[in-house]
Design an enzyme around this catalytic site. Structure first.
Site, PDB file in Angstrom:
ATOM      1  N   GLY A   8      34.364 106.883 114.676  1.00  0.00           N
ATOM      2  CA  GLY A   8      34.223 107.749 113.496  1.00  0.00           C
ATOM      3  C   GLY A   8      33.918 109.168 113.941  1.00  0.00           C
ATOM      4  O   GLY A   8      33.705 109.430 115.137  1.00  0.00           O
ATOM      5  N   SER A   9      33.888 110.098 112.987  1.00  0.00           N
ATOM      6  CA  SER A   9      33.754 111.509 113.347  1.00  0.00           C
ATOM      7  C   SER A   9      32.362 111.843 113.905  1.00  0.00           C
ATOM      8  O   SER A   9      32.242 112.673 114.811  1.00  0.00           O
ATOM      9  CB  SER A   9      34.073 112.388 112.142  1.00  0.00           C
ATOM     10  OG  SER A   9      33.208 112.103 111.075  1.00  0.00           O
ATOM     11  N   THR A  10      31.319 111.201 113.389  1.00  0.00           N
ATOM     12  CA  THR A  10      29.965 111.486 113.896  1.00  0.00           C
ATOM     13  C   THR A  10      29.866 111.030 115.355  1.00  0.00           C
ATOM     14  O   THR A  10      29.334 111.751 116.219  1.00  0.00           O
ATOM     15  CB  THR A  10      28.904 110.761 113.037  1.00  0.00           C
ATOM     16  OG1 THR A  10      29.216 110.956 111.655  1.00  0.00           O
ATOM     17  CG2 THR A  10      27.512 111.269 113.333  1.00  0.00           C
ATOM     18  N   GLY A  13      36.691 103.506 109.603  1.00  0.00           N
ATOM     19  CA  GLY A  13      37.530 103.946 110.728  1.00  0.00           C
ATOM     20  C   GLY A  13      38.166 102.781 111.476  1.00  0.00           C
ATOM     21  O   GLY A  13      38.709 102.967 112.560  1.00  0.00           O
ATOM     22  N   GLU A  22      32.315  97.592 116.905  1.00  0.00           N
ATOM     23  CA  GLU A  22      31.036  98.224 116.554  1.00  0.00           C
ATOM     24  C   GLU A  22      29.958  97.164 116.330  1.00  0.00           C
ATOM     25  O   GLU A  22      28.816  97.316 116.769  1.00  0.00           O
ATOM     26  CB  GLU A  22      31.205  99.093 115.300  1.00  0.00           C
ATOM     27  CG  GLU A  22      32.048 100.330 115.569  1.00  0.00           C
ATOM     28  CD  GLU A  22      32.376 101.139 114.333  1.00  0.00           C
ATOM     29  OE1 GLU A  22      32.751 102.304 114.496  1.00  0.00           O
ATOM     30  OE2 GLU A  22      32.276 100.620 113.213  1.00  0.00           O
ATOM     31  N   LYS A  77      25.790 109.633 103.133  1.00  0.00           N
ATOM     32  CA  LYS A  77      25.935 108.200 103.429  1.00  0.00           C
ATOM     33  C   LYS A  77      24.841 107.339 102.793  1.00  0.00           C
ATOM     34  O   LYS A  77      24.927 106.111 102.816  1.00  0.00           O
ATOM     35  CB  LYS A  77      25.898 107.965 104.952  1.00  0.00           C
ATOM     36  CG  LYS A  77      26.808 108.867 105.761  1.00  0.00           C
ATOM     37  CD  LYS A  77      28.261 108.597 105.472  1.00  0.00           C
ATOM     38  CE  LYS A  77      29.227 109.440 106.271  1.00  0.00           C
ATOM     39  NZ  LYS A  77      29.152 109.308 107.699  1.00  0.00           N
TER      40      LYS A  77
HETATM   41  C1  5RP Z   1      34.238 103.468 112.058  1.00  0.00           C
HETATM   42  C2  5RP Z   1      32.878 103.515 111.447  1.00  0.00           C
HETATM   43  C3  5RP Z   1      32.227 104.849 111.335  1.00  0.00           C
HETATM   44  O1  5RP Z   1      30.992 104.813 111.962  1.00  0.00           O
HETATM   45  C4  5RP Z   1      32.057 105.176 109.885  1.00  0.00           C
HETATM   46  O2  5RP Z   1      33.338 105.077 109.254  1.00  0.00           O
HETATM   47  C5  5RP Z   1      31.507 106.583 109.676  1.00  0.00           C
HETATM   48  O3  5RP Z   1      32.442 107.529 110.090  1.00  0.00           O
HETATM   49  P1  5RP Z   1      32.146 109.087 110.065  1.00  0.00           P
HETATM   50  O4  5RP Z   1      31.159 109.375 111.134  1.00  0.00           O
HETATM   51  O5  5RP Z   1      33.498 109.710 110.301  1.00  0.00           O
HETATM   52  O6  5RP Z   1      31.645 109.425 108.692  1.00  0.00           O
HETATM   53  O7  5RP Z   1      32.292 102.534 111.057  1.00  0.00           O
HETATM   54  O8  5RP Z   1      34.781 102.168 112.044  1.00  0.00           O
END
Ligand code: 5RP
Length: 213
Positions: free
Chosen positions: A34-36, A104, A110, A128
């Site tokens: 994911g982006s974070t 994602g 994960e 979130k």
């Molecule tokens: C990917 C995930 C990510 O951690 C989740 O979608 C959050 O993403 P982002 O940091 O882009 O908001 O579970 O499979």
């Protein structure tokens, strides 16, 4: 991942820096997706280069592995390495640290990283945080491709009001998004019991520390 399209980038970079401060020479670290997590992987990569330290990453997706390699971080795996700690993002977190993850599509690896880590930090910006899981997102579910119809039918029996096919994962499985109006504590296990389900993006009662910004 296109860095210019990341939302709440400033907040996510602050979270990335908090995690980067925890990185020490010799550690094996689980990297989420994911982006974070992407921004965090870049910050960690910069520190590794600048301070000339060595760490090993257990990445949960190809693009995170690519960032690690770009910064010279060694790649490990769960069969040969023990994780010291992990970090990851989330799509929704409730006040008991239950989560929906996997928008994602990396939810299977994960979940494996979290289960293999003595400590996992979950990095979330304030978009979130939810009162009730499912407020803003469906539950992503990784499914063996030919089980799609059967799994959708069984998810509806469990209360899914809508199931949508959302493409494939890096593991060559299908992703279904299942919208539930009422996510109960037992739902994660009930979904897992359906033949054909590889894993769901519901994380109820996991050992995580949530870092909010
Ligand atoms: C990917 C995930 C990510 O951690 C989740 O979608 C959050 O993403 P982002 O940091 O882009 O908001 O579970 O499979």
């Amino acid at each position: 991942m296109d860095i210019n399209e990341i939302t709440n980038k400033e907040q996510k970079i602050i979270l990335a820096k908090i995690i980067t401060d925890k990185v020490e020479n010799g550690q094996t670290i689980g990297f989420g997706s994911g982006s974070t997590s992407y921004l965090t992987a870049i910050e960690i990569g910069k520190k590794v280069k600048e301070k000339k330290i060595k760490i090993k990453a257990i990445p949960t997706s190809q693009y995170i592995e690519d960032v690690c390699k770009e910064y010279g971080i060694e790649i490990g795996n769960l069969l040969e390495n023990n994780i010291d700690w992990s970090f990851d993002g989330a799509d929704e977190v409730d006040e008991n640290n239950n989560m929906i993850k996997g928008m994602g599509k990396a939810l299977f690896k994960e979940k494996l990283n979290i289960l293999n880590s003595p400590k996992t930090y979950i990095l979330v910006d304030n978009t979130k945080l939810v009162k009730k899981l499912g407020e803003n997102h469906p539950i992503p579910i990784e499914v063996f491709p030919s089980a799609l119809n059967y799994v959708s039918q069984e998810l509806k029996k469990l209360g899914a009001v809508e199931t949508t096919f959302k493409g494939m994962t890096e593991n060559n499985n299908s992703i279904i998004h299942a919208k539930f109006n009422n996510i109960t504590e037992k739902l994660e296990k009930q979904i897992k019991q359906i033949t054909g389900v590889i894993e769901s993006g519901l994380f109820i009662g996991y050992n995580v520390e949530v870092i909010k910004n």
